[in-house]
Each structure stands twice: as structure tokens, then as C-alpha cells.
Design an enzyme around this catalytic site. Structure first.
Site, PDB file in Angstrom:
ATOM      1  N   CYS A 289       0.858  -1.176   0.000  1.00 56.05           N
ATOM      2  CA  CYS A 289       0.000   0.000   0.000  1.00 56.05           C
ATOM      3  C   CYS A 289       0.900   1.234   0.000  1.00 56.05           C
ATOM      4  O   CYS A 289       2.128   1.118   0.148  1.00 56.05           O
ATOM      5  CB  CYS A 289      -0.918   0.006   1.223  1.00 56.05           C
TER       6      CYS A 289
ATOM      7  N   GLU B 233       0.302  -1.143  16.266  1.00 58.14           N
ATOM      8  CA  GLU B 233      -0.481   0.017  15.836  1.00 58.14           C
ATOM      9  C   GLU B 233      -1.457   0.444  16.925  1.00 58.14           C
ATOM     10  O   GLU B 233      -1.591   1.638  17.224  1.00 58.14           O
ATOM     11  CB  GLU B 233      -1.247  -0.313  14.558  1.00 58.14           C
TER      12      GLU B 233
ATOM     13  N   SER C 203       1.364 -10.467  10.026  1.00 55.27           N
ATOM     14  CA  SER C 203       0.719  -9.290   9.420  1.00 55.27           C
ATOM     15  C   SER C 203      -0.786  -9.352   9.627  1.00 55.27           C
ATOM     16  O   SER C 203      -1.452 -10.285   9.177  1.00 55.27           O
ATOM     17  CB  SER C 203       1.044  -9.232   7.924  1.00 55.27           C
TER      18      SER C 203
END
Length: 693
Positions: free
Chosen positions: A12, A124, A219
Site C-alpha cells: 500500500c 499500531e 501481518s
């Protein structure tokens, strides 16, 4: 064996940016280390180590080196510790993650409750949580929402880990609506690239026999791709590289689909395709590899492309867009003006920008639009304003459920009821037709939606006004204000954007049971500033200090001997207190109530009774007033006694008729004559005195 690649796969923009920054930093002189894995892909991590970028040990904080952060971000404390030690920090945090961090920080500053959908141990999520306080709750799904105590929460900010499935966040939102009654403001924090990748994966999985999902085992977005593929295809393999699977197991499938996570490099995808090609040479050709390379830059619906006008007719324009098929713009998609002709706008060879509406019109042509390009440019301008945190002027159009619809530069937006004003507004209809300066708090270009907040702008304006007022207001100032609201302990007054408090004791010189007895909301008042405390954001005001003291009014207008009116306000055993017109209280002692004997004042008087009294004494030093009703009775009797004397004096010639009374004894005639003469003399004397007066 046919190999089909997903429309959207691989890096991305955020990961591509992070990898590019990392490789550029690795080539610099000096020691370079990485904080955690840059991305969740072993190949990228290995390549960086081969270039000399070693990972930091757990808890290690070096000094004076270059540190590369991970694309998932780092906590606020970690970032501060690296910078304090004199390190150069290369921040590769994904811009989408930074946006979520900003939302969490701003919501915490406003003391709003935050629900973050994600995995607690994910880097995150940990980074986002570090920018919030105890008001942030991390939930993995709807079940965890039901465990939270949200009954008394007025407003909830709902955000998500950028790689989540949208359906999961929707389930959490629906559950929140069941367990709490407050407003739910949902921010669209799922990365658009993630959503496109998942939708592309789902489409491909429906038409193949087997799916290969390439990406790191750790991931999050790759795991979710595998989950999406499993919903539509029975055979799904999650691999990090093509080495993780025996290709011979794939020979039984006619069609094999390939997708890859956001952290998967193009080289890993190409390697997988190449290995499968070598294993099945008869079905894989050099043309296939070339098609694969071209698939990474294909034309897609919703894109704006540069094109060249091939020819113009009365009804359409044919455009070369550098694709295997040409594009066509119909007359309806040229302009909003229905009467415009294509020849009025374009000519052969002209370069224009077009919007891709549909990949195939049934005849093999791409359906294009010219008029939508201008609309897209407006959205681009709006997105730029959103990213730069610029304020926009919104024209309010109507009231709908949950807030207001508005228009900004021709685009339709929405203002939630909770963001209309810093003060709760029960009636939103008063804003219809108004122009409000607002801040864009959420923006989704893909869905053509944006959310505004007038409250955020108003809060800044109020803070500026507050600062200005505190800089210019001083103790003792007499200012004007408007009563905003009443409480049991006082009245809050708006003095130009900041509220000051008139305590109930400062409303009147007299005792006040409730502020509503003196003032009412919306009333303009003149007040005096008693105290200013900027640190505690408090301004003490007084209404009574702007009026003359009741004692001063009384002593100026009333003297001893004056007859005044009042109302009984309190009755005790020794007397009663009377509130006079000027507002002061005087004492009517029990002995001064009547000439007749009174045991207790309550026997003849009652609270609230209006009475007329005479002022018998004023003590200025002790501010005491003595009153009397008895004195009035005595004055009346004196007047009655004097009245006959004055009547006889007015007629000195006529003698009053003598009333004959039966005599027990015979009196001397001279005695009667003497008595009558003396009375006459007295009457004459009184008449003369009356004339002299």
C-alpha cells in the site's frame, strides 16, 4: 493451471513510503538501527539487516544514532525517549495511523470516551492508545463492548485499527447503540487501500478453485485477507513466500488466485508467479509474465486519467486513454448544461482529463465522464483543506435525525447534533439558513462524505474571548451582562463570551430564597466584579453592589416621627420585624403593638400582613429602627380630644346647650354660673389659639 492476480495487491502507499524511507536511510553514513520490524514481512526485514540496519534490543535506547521507526508507529513515550537521547528519528509511521492517533489525542483533550476496535497487543493499537488516557477502551469485537459500563456516557468516539474489516466495526457500532444512549461519532479510520484489497480478494476468491495469500504470518492485514478469501473459497493457503508450499499440491486446481498483504514486496509476488511458471511451462508463457507486470498499473473504475480526443460527434466524444480499449464520453457526461454540444467543448487532438465510470459498455469501450472531473477537483480541494485543518463556511440546509445537513462549496456535508455548539441545543431549527464557520472532523472522498464541527471552532473562539476578557477585566469594574441560567446557589451571567457567577448572597441587600426572585434568564444586568481567578476560570460578580444600600435609602427618605408602611416578615415572642419599603427591617416591640395588653405578637399579627407604623427611633450606629403601632393609636386619640375644642372655638358666640342631669343635691346657683363662665373662657381661648395657628 490458470493464474489470476487480484486487482489490488501488495504494497500500500503507507508501506511503500516506509520501505523507501528505510532503504534511503540505510544508505547513509553512520550507525542506523530499526525500532522493531519495519513491516510484518520477513523478506523486507532481512534485506534491511543485510544493508546494516540492525534491530534494537528490547528496551534499548541508544544515543546519537539514527533510528528508523516501524510503519505501525511507536508510542508517545518511546518517541520522546529516543529524541531526548539525541537520536535522529526517521518516522515511517503510516499517515493513516497518524490520523487515528490525532483523533484519539483530540478526543482525550475533550474528555470524550473512545472505543478503539483492534487487537490490544498489535503495535499500531499500542501506539494509538499512548495518545489517549483512561477514557480509551480497546475491544476486539461486540462481546467485549457488552462488558463496558457506558450507561452514563453522553458521547462516544468510535475508531478502528486501520486494517480491520468494515463489517467488524459495523457490528461493534450496532452493539454500542444497544448498550448506551449517548451519541456515537464513528470515524472512518480503516485504510481505503485495505478495504480495496479485501474487496478485490473477495471478488477473485469467488471465481477460482484455490487462493494463495502471500504475506507475513504476523501481518494483521494479511491474516484478514486470508479470512476474507476463506469466506468465498474452500482452499486457501496463507504463505510468506512460494517456498512455504509444495507447488505440486496446486496442480489439481484449474484456476488459482493470488493476492498479497500490504507489506508484501512486488518481488515476492513475482517470484511466486515465476516459480509456478517454471513448474508448468506449457501453460505459462512470457506473455503471462508481461501481463502480470502490467497488472500492477491497470486502469480502474473511479480513476481520473489523461486522454486525447480522437473524434467528436453530435452525441459523444471518443478518447484515447492509453488502455487496450478507447473511452467514450456521452453527451450527458460532458456538462451539466443539457443544451451543450460536444463540438462546443472539444476538438480532435485536444488533451483532456476524464473520469472512469465503467470498464466496459458492452461494446468493449470504457465509459468516461468529463463533468465529474470538475466535481472530483472540488473534492480534492476539500480533502486538502481537511488535511491542512482549514476551516470552511457551511450553509445549513435542514434539520435531520442526529444533526444538520449543510453545503460547502456545492458539496453536501453533515454536522452532528453533538458538534453544533459547545452548549447543548435542544432546538436545531434556528440554525437553518445560517452560515457557520466549521472544522472538518471526518472526510471520506471515496464515499463522497464529510463531517463538520461547529463546536470545535466555537471552543477556540470562546477560549480566545476568555483570554481577552481575563486580560481586560479587573476587580471593582462595573460591567453589563446577560443572565444565562439559574441555580440554587446563584445566577450565571454571560459577560461577553465568559460566564461569571453572582452568588445568591450578592443578588440583593435583602435575604433571597432563590435567584429567580431577583433575576430571570435573558435579563440584562449591571454587575460589579468582586474577584477574578483565571487559573480556576472563575469570575465572582455582584448585583447588589451596583444599587444603593437599603439603609442609605431609608435614612435619606425617612425621619423619626414619619408614618410608613411595611410587611411583617418575622414574629418572635418579644416583637415582630417589619420589612419597610426601602428594604430595611424595623422592630415592632410587643409593647408597641397596641395600648391594650398583648401577651404575644402572634396573637394579633401574622407573617405577610401589611401594617402601618410610626418610626419612633433610628440608631445609625447599630442600624436599628424602632417602630410603633401604639403611637398611631395615641395620636388618633389626641386628635379626637382636640377636635371638640376646635369645634367650640369656631363658634364663640353660641354657647353649647347645657345637658340637664338629675341632681341628688341642690347646688348653689353661683357655682353653676361660675362653671359655665370658666368653660366659655376656655373655649374662647382655644379658638384664639386656633386662629393664631
Amino acid at each position: 493451471m490458470e493464474i489470476i492476480l487480484a486487482d489490488v495487491l501488495g504494497f500500500c502507499n503507507g508501506v511503500r513510503r516506509a520501505v523507501t524511507l528505510a532503504y534511503e536511510t540505510a544508505s547513509l553514513e553512520g550507525e542506523v538501527k530499526s525500532f522493531g520490524d519495519l513491516v510484518h514481512n520477513p523478506r523486507v526485514v532481512k534485506d534491511l539487516r543485510d544493508q546494516g540496519v540492525q534491530p534494537l534490543e528490547e528496551g534499548e535506547v541508544p544515543q546519537g544514532i539514527t533510528v528508523i521507526s516501524r510503519s505501525h508507529g511507536m508510542t508517545k513515550t518511546q518517541k520522546e525517549s529516543f529524541l531526548e537521547n539525541g537520536n535522529t528519528l526517521i518516522d515511517t509511521t503510516c499517515p493513516f495511523v497518524i490520523r487515528v492517533q490525532d483523533i484519539a489525542r483530540e478526543a482525550t483533550e475533550k474528555n470524550q470516551e473512545i472505543i478503539l476496535v483492534g487487537m490490544k497487543d498489535h503495535p499500531e493499537v499500542q501506539a494509538i492508545a499512548s495518545y489517549a488516557g483512561d477514557n480509551l477502551h480497546v475491544v476486539a469485537g461486540p462481546k467485549e463492548v457488552k462488558k463496558l459500563d457506558l450507561d452514563k456516557v453522553n458521547e462516544i468516539i468510535l475508531i478502528s485499527q486501520t486494517t480491520n474489516k468494515e463489517s467488524l466495526v459495523k457490528e461493534v457500532e450496532d452493539t454500542l447503540k444497544e448498550v448506551c444512549t449517548g451519541d456515537i461519532l464513528r470515524y472512518n479510520t480503516i485504510c481505503r487501500a485495505t478495504k480495496d484489497r479485501q474487496e478485490s480478494c473477495a471478488r477473485l476468491a469467488k471465481k477460482v478453485d484455490c487462493m494463495l495469500v502471500i504475506g507475513g504470518k504476523n501481518s494483521s492485514n494479511t491474516k484478514k485477507l486470508a479470512q476474507v478469501a476463506s469466506e468465498h473459497c474452500q482452499c486457501v493457503y496463507h504463505i510468506e513466500t512460494i517456498d512455504d508450499i509444495d507447488i505440486r499440491h496446486l496442480l489439481k486446481f484449474n484456476k488459482i488466485g493470488i493476492t498479497a498483504g500490504a507489506s508484501t514486496p512486488d518481488m515476492v509476488i513475482k517470484e511466486a508467479v515465476s516459480r509456478m511458471e517454471n513448474f508448468n511451462k506449457d501453460e505459462m508463457t512470457n506473455e503471462m509474465m508481461e501481463a502480470i507486470d502490467n497488472s500492477f498499473t491497470r486502469v480502474r473504475r473511479g480513476e481520473i486519467l489523461d486522454g486525447e480526443v480522437l473524434y467528436v460527434t453530435d452525441d459523444e466524444v471518443m478518447v484515447n486513454i492509453g488502455y487496450r480499449a478507447d473511452g467514450i464520453i456521452s453527451r450527458e457526461e460532458l456538462s451539466n448544461d443539457p443544451d451543450v454540444k460536444p463540438s462546443d467543448l472539444f476538438e480532435q487532438g485536444q488533451e483532456i482529463q476524464v473520469y472512469v465510470m465503467k470498464m466496459d459498455d458492452g461494446d468493449g469501450n470504457v465509459v468516461l465522464s468529463y463533468k465529474r472531473v470538475e466535481s472530483m477537483k472540488v473534492w480534492d480541494d476539500m480533502q486538502e483543506k481537511y488535511e491542512n485543518k482549514e476551516k470552511v463556511l457551511a450553509h445549513v440546509k435542514s434539520v435531520v435525525k442526529g444533526g444538520l445537513t449543510c453545503e460547502v462549496e456545492g458539496l453536501n456535508g453533515f454536522i452532528p447534533a453533538s458538534h453544533v455548539s459547545v452548549r447543548f441545543q435542544r432546538d436545531l431549527s434556528k440554525y437553518v439558513g445560517e452560515d457557520l464557520l466549521c472544522e472538518i472532523i471526518d472526510f471520506d472522498k471515496g464515499r463522497r462524505k464529510f463531517v463538520l464541527s461547529r463546536k470545535n471552532v466555537e471552543a477556540v473562539e470562546i477560549e480566545e474571548k476568555r483570554k481577552e476578557i481575563y486580560d481586560n477585566i479587573h476587580e471593582g469594574d462595573v460591567i453589563n451582562g446577560v443572565v444565562q441560567r439559574l441555580t440554587n446557589f446563584g445566577a450565571f451571567v454571560d459577560i461577553g463570551g465568559v460566564d461569571g457567577l453572582i452568588h445568591i448572597s450578592e443578588l440583593s441587600w435583602n435575604r433571597v430564597k432563590h435567584p429567580s426572585d431577583v433575576v430571570s434568564p435573558g435579563e440584562e444586568v449591571e454587575v460589579q466584579v468582586l474577584n477574578v481567578d483565571e487559573d480556576k476560570d472563575r469570575i465572582a460578580l455582584s448585583l447588589k453592589q451596583t444599587t444603593e444600600k437599603p439603609w442609605d435609602v431609608f435614612t435619606r427618605t425617612v425621619s423619626v416621627g414619619d408614618v410608613v408602611e411595611g410587611v411583617l416578615v418575622n414574629i418572635l415572642d418579644f416583637g415582630a420585624f417589619i420589612r419597610l419599603e426601602s428594604g430595611v427591617d424595623g422592630l415592632l416591640h410587643v409593647s408597641q403593638i397596641s395600648k391594650k395588653h398583648v401577651d404575644k405578637p402572634a396573637d394579633v399579627l401574622e407573617v405577610g400582613q401589611s401594617v402601618t407604623v410610626k418610626v419612633t427611633d433610628i440608631n445609625n450606629e447599630e442600624k436599628k429602627i424602632s417602630l410603633s403601632m401604639r403611637a398611631l393609636e395615641e395620636d388618633k386619640e389626641d386628635d379626637k380630644e382636640k377636635a371638640p375644642e376646635r369645634k367650640e372655638a369656631a363658634k364663640p358666640v353660641e354657647r353649647p346647650r347645657k345637658i340637664e342631669k338629675p341632681q341628688e343635691e341642690e347646688k348653689d346657683p353661683m357655682e353653676d354660673q361660675l362653671t359655665t363662665t370658666i368653660g366659655d373662657l376656655i373655649n374662647l381661648k382655644g379658638f384664639e389659639e386656633e386662629l393664631e395657628d
